[in-house]
Scaffold this active site. Structure first.
Site, mmCIF file in Angstrom:
data_model
loop_
_atom_site.group_PDB
_atom_site.id
_atom_site.type_symbol
_atom_site.label_atom_id
_atom_site.label_comp_id
_atom_site.label_asym_id
_atom_site.label_seq_id
_atom_site.Cartn_x
_atom_site.Cartn_y
_atom_site.Cartn_z
ATOM 1 N N LYS A 88 -38.992 21.423 1.365
ATOM 2 C CA LYS A 88 -37.804 20.292 1.929
ATOM 3 C C LYS A 88 -36.609 20.127 1.140
ATOM 4 O O LYS A 88 -36.680 19.292 0.059
ATOM 5 C CB LYS A 88 -38.350 19.000 2.515
ATOM 6 C CG LYS A 88 -37.708 18.474 3.737
ATOM 7 C CD LYS A 88 -36.269 18.037 3.639
ATOM 8 C CE LYS A 88 -36.092 17.100 2.694
ATOM 9 N NZ LYS A 88 -34.639 16.559 2.751
ATOM 10 N N GLU A 110 -40.079 14.387 -11.081
ATOM 11 C CA GLU A 110 -38.997 14.497 -12.114
ATOM 12 C C GLU A 110 -37.985 13.704 -11.554
ATOM 13 O O GLU A 110 -37.146 14.257 -10.702
ATOM 14 C CB GLU A 110 -38.756 16.121 -12.348
ATOM 15 C CG GLU A 110 -37.782 16.397 -13.474
ATOM 16 C CD GLU A 110 -36.390 16.236 -13.182
ATOM 17 O OE1 GLU A 110 -35.589 15.406 -13.690
ATOM 18 O OE2 GLU A 110 -35.970 17.452 -12.713
ATOM 19 N N CYS A 146 -29.486 15.958 -14.315
ATOM 20 C CA CYS A 146 -30.762 14.760 -14.497
ATOM 21 C C CYS A 146 -30.486 14.547 -15.953
ATOM 22 O O CYS A 146 -30.853 13.335 -16.303
ATOM 23 C CB CYS A 146 -31.947 15.055 -13.892
ATOM 24 S SG CYS A 146 -32.821 16.632 -14.500
ATOM 25 N N GLU A 205 -28.128 5.487 -13.774
ATOM 26 C CA GLU A 205 -27.553 6.841 -13.690
ATOM 27 C C GLU A 205 -26.488 7.122 -12.795
ATOM 28 O O GLU A 205 -26.537 6.663 -11.559
ATOM 29 C CB GLU A 205 -28.962 7.760 -13.318
ATOM 30 C CG GLU A 205 -28.603 9.209 -13.221
ATOM 31 C CD GLU A 205 -29.824 10.023 -12.674
ATOM 32 O OE1 GLU A 205 -29.796 11.101 -13.340
ATOM 33 O OE2 GLU A 205 -30.241 9.617 -11.757
#
Length: 503
Positions: free
Chosen positions: A199, A274, A308, A404
């Site tokens: 997905k 992750e 990331c 983040e």
């Protein structure tokens, strides 16, 4: 600044794919979403809708998982010899290699990323990934050993282990490196004999759909690879919670990853996560500034900060702080911002207007707190362009320095000594990546041991290799992708004990 990608710049193959209908790939067949729903796909460079994808319903998710379960036990896949799985993977790598240009163009139009980046990371790197992991298909060995069992001295025992496919894998990929991440999750599935329901992020699903076509073209058996599109809150959540899934492999936000971990634990599913990062980049007193200054700039501005592991917290020894801050700001101010298909562009738009608004809100919060902000402006015109920001004078506990942002926003801090730098670097709930810049090997070793991160770079940042495991500490994830660890995480280990009378 050009404000729109020109569709005329696309190759005929890429243009044809963009314009044709997009369905769900389930059990080797293409089908429309059972509920008829679709989702618009927007080009971030122009803000215009370029095509639509299917919005999978519960019935579609059920069908995809069922197809994967059938294929898992079908002799066409289950009995396929390891070297034949390897051969299929190599054929898929060849098929992707033959279409790197068109795949990169599709990715650039869909994600807004620079064509150079999509060519390197979303078209060429998947080829290397498949070729590297393909070799593992015939190297999944167990072990044998003599056992003691001291309480039965009249018997001899031997032990052995064997690895089996973990089962049906649900893979959910992010929008920042779409095709690369899809192949990173697909490759160990194929090598170990698992099956997959993939997905992709709803914003950037196009290359995953083209990947499904290539899987069919090279002869991967029906049902081994299934691709469904839809929202994370819809199709993604249904897939994660589906009882027919054995393992979840997710790359995305920490918040969603936490939900997945809870769901997986409740149902005893295996999972790899992750997740987010707020990676420190430490420029020590012994650093080579000619190397460290551009290194720090592109550690955060590369891919518009949508990485990331982006080096979003720059910690600089007080001796070099002013020079480094001035140098990074000079680079930020000189960057050419433009559409991904323009080869002159150095930074492309953010993934969407909505994401740009979130990034801008963090910068404005820093401004409101009295920080010294360079850049960080939403640019006029269509698309979702945002100028790189360098922020100084911010409290390290401020949300802009701790959360983040996933954009080209750098927070700069100074430190007086290595102890202070290490403490600041580890003052975060994340632990995905970190880097230290130094010409002193003892200093490098000290930071490597002390920094709380899954990957620590020395005099570089954001470099990954297929032979090196990649994963995070703290709230940056669970488990590893890539390398031996990434492959073996798709297997179940079974132990056996055999007895015979002593002579």
């Amino acid at each position: 600044m050009t404000t729109a990608n020109d569709l005329a710049l696309l190759s005929d193959k890429a243009r044809a794919f963009i314009h044709r209908d997009k369905g769900l790939f389930i059990g080797g067949e293409w089908r429309a979403a059972s509920g008829g729903g679709t989702i618009g796909v927007v080009d971030p460079s122009s803000g215009e809708e370029i095509t639509r994808i299917a919005d999978a319903s519960k019935a579609d998710v059920d069908a995809a998982v069922a197809a994967a379960r059938r294929a898992l036990g079908d002799s066409a896949w289950a009995d396929l010899q390891p070297f034949r799985r390897e051969a299929l993977m190599l054929r898929l790598a060849d098929a992707i290699e033959a279409e790197t240009r068109s795949l990169a163009e599709i990715e650039t139009l869909n994600s807004g990323k620079l064509i150079g980046n999509t060519m390197l990371f979303d078209a060429e790197l998947p080829v290397h990934s498949l070729r590297y992991v393909a070799g593992w298909a015939s190297r999944l060995n167990g072990e044998t050993m003599d056992l003691s069992v001291p309480y039965l001295p009249d018997m001899r025992f031997s032990g052995f282990t064997r690895r089996y496919p973990v089962g049906v894998v649900a893979a959910i990929t992010p929008w920042n490196v779409p095709l690369c991440m899809a192949v990173w999750k697909l490759a160990p599935v194929l090598a170990t004999g698992c099956t997959i329901v993939l997905k992709p992020a709803e914003q950037t699903s196009l290359t995953a759909l083209r990947l499904a076509e290539l899987c069919a073209e090279v002869g991967i058996p029906d049902g081994v690879v299934n691709v469904i599109t839809g929202t994370g809150a819809g199709a993604g959540r249904m897939l994660v919670n589906h009882p027919g899934i054995d393992k979840i492999n997710f790359t995305g936000s920490t918040e969603v990853g936490r939900e997945i971990a809870v769901s997986a634990a409740r149902n005893f599913k295996k999972y790899n996560l992750e997740l987010g990062g707020k990676s420190p980049l430490v420029i020590t007193e012994s650093a080579d500034l000619d190397q460290a200054i551009p290194g720090a700039a592109w550690a955060i501005f590369g891919n518009s900060g949508q990485n990331c592991c982006a080096g979003s917290r720059m910690l600089v020894h007080e001796k070099h702080y002013d020079a480094v801050l001035a140098g990074v700001r000079e680079i930020a101010g000189s960057i050419k911002i433009g559409p991904g298909l323009d080869p002159q562009s150095q930074v492309a738009p953010l993934s969407s207007r909505l994401h740009r608004d979130r990034v801008s809100a963090h910068v404005e919060a820093a401004r409101a707190s009295g920080a010294d902000v360079f850049g960080g402006e939403c640019l006029d015109g269509p698309g979702s362009y945002f100028s790189p920001a360098v922020i100084a004078g911010l409290d390290h506990g401020h949300s802009t320095a701790q959360e983040e942002i996933f954009g080209p926003v750098l927070c700069a801090f100074s430190f007086a000594n290595d102890d202070e730098a290490i403490a600041l670097a580890n003052q975060t709930r994340f632990g995905l990546g970190a880097s230290v810049w130094t010409r002193d090997i003892d200093c490098a070793d000290r930071y490597f041991d002390a920094l709380e991160a899954g990957t620590v770079w020395i005099n570089t940042h954001n470099i990954l290799d297929l032979a090196m495991p990649f994963g995070g500490d703290k709230e940056s994830g669970v488990g590893h992708e890539l390398a031996r660890e990434g492959v073996l995480s798709h297997t179940r280990l079974r132990s056996g004990i055999k007895a015979r009378p002593s002579r």
